[in-house]
Write a protein that holds these residues in place. Sequence first.
Motif, PDB file in Angstrom:
ATOM      1  N   SER A 188     -25.838  43.206  -8.552  1.00 22.92           N
ATOM      2  CA  SER A 188     -26.685  44.182  -9.235  1.00 22.92           C
ATOM      3  C   SER A 188     -26.198  45.602  -8.947  1.00 22.92           C
ATOM      4  N   LEU A 245     -28.124  49.318  -8.193  1.00 23.23           N
ATOM      5  CA  LEU A 245     -29.380  50.016  -7.938  1.00 23.23           C
ATOM      6  C   LEU A 245     -29.122  51.498  -8.172  1.00 23.23           C
ATOM      7  N   ARG A 261     -30.820  55.366  -7.717  1.00 27.98           N
ATOM      8  CA  ARG A 261     -31.885  56.173  -7.121  1.00 27.98           C
ATOM      9  C   ARG A 261     -31.686  57.630  -7.537  1.00 27.98           C
ATOM     10  N   GLU A 288     -36.594  49.170   1.905  1.00 28.29           N
ATOM     11  CA  GLU A 288     -36.955  48.949   0.501  1.00 28.29           C
ATOM     12  C   GLU A 288     -35.771  48.318  -0.236  1.00 28.29           C
ATOM     13  N   THR A 289     -34.570  48.696   0.151  1.00 32.72           N
ATOM     14  CA  THR A 289     -33.369  48.140  -0.474  1.00 32.72           C
ATOM     15  C   THR A 289     -33.278  46.638  -0.247  1.00 32.72           C
ATOM     16  N   LYS A 347     -35.690  44.465   0.214  1.00 40.66           N
ATOM     17  CA  LYS A 347     -36.677  43.812  -0.650  1.00 40.66           C
ATOM     18  C   LYS A 347     -36.218  43.812  -2.106  1.00 40.66           C
ATOM     19  N   THR A 348     -35.682  44.933  -2.565  1.00 39.04           N
ATOM     20  CA  THR A 348     -35.233  45.053  -3.953  1.00 39.04           C
ATOM     21  C   THR A 348     -34.050  44.139  -4.223  1.00 39.04           C
ATOM     22  N   ASN A 367     -35.096  40.555  -4.430  1.00 40.60           N
ATOM     23  CA  ASN A 367     -35.765  40.309  -5.708  1.00 40.60           C
ATOM     24  C   ASN A 367     -34.734  40.205  -6.843  1.00 40.60           C
ATOM     25  N   CYS A 368     -33.737  41.071  -6.833  1.00 41.47           N
ATOM     26  CA  CYS A 368     -32.670  40.996  -7.849  1.00 41.47           C
ATOM     27  C   CYS A 368     -31.935  39.658  -7.747  1.00 41.47           C
ATOM     28  N   PHE A 383     -31.386  47.845 -11.445  1.00 41.47           N
ATOM     29  CA  PHE A 383     -32.716  48.255 -11.015  1.00 41.47           C
ATOM     30  C   PHE A 383     -32.706  49.766 -10.810  1.00 41.47           C
ATOM     31  N   PHE A 391     -34.884  52.911  -9.228  1.00 44.01           N
ATOM     32  CA  PHE A 391     -36.012  53.375  -8.436  1.00 44.01           C
ATOM     33  C   PHE A 391     -36.628  54.563  -9.169  1.00 44.01           C
TER      34      PHE A 391
END
Length: 155
Positions: free
Chosen positions: A78, A80, A82, A133-134, A136-137, A140-141, A149, A151
């Motif tokens: 993925s 991410l 931000r 938080e990363t 968890k993200t 989930n991905c 994703f 943020f």
Amino acid sequence: MIDMSNPQPARPYVGAHLLVIQNNKVLLMKRSKGQMKGYYALIAGRVDDFEVPSIAMIREAEEEAGIKINSDDLSFLSVLYRPKADYKGGQNDIAEFVFYTNQWTGNITNMEPDLCDEIDFFDVDDLPNMVTETVKTVLNCWKTKQPYFEFEKRD
């Protein structure tokens, strides 16, 4: 409009994270310094200028955990993004490439004891309380096969 006093376009900070999964357990490092002190995080690092993210990830895995990953065993997971994120005392846009592997050679070792208190596997469904938080993200991905994703922008 381009600011001619600074002809270089803005470049986001580019990072890479590695999700290592074995037997439904994720490899996490407990950081001992900086804004992530006390938090469990993934193997991660900066993508150097003129370096591609996958090579940066292979380099970081060896630098942080002492493991060698063959490029054929590294899978893209993925990206991410931000916007306006807090980073090292300032704010930057950050693009983070996330890779996955369950294959490596070498023994997992804390190669940066000055930056990391612990490195170990944790059940993906029973994580330590202090995970970023990363983490968890990214998990989930991984579970949902989400390739991108964003943020929320911070003001």
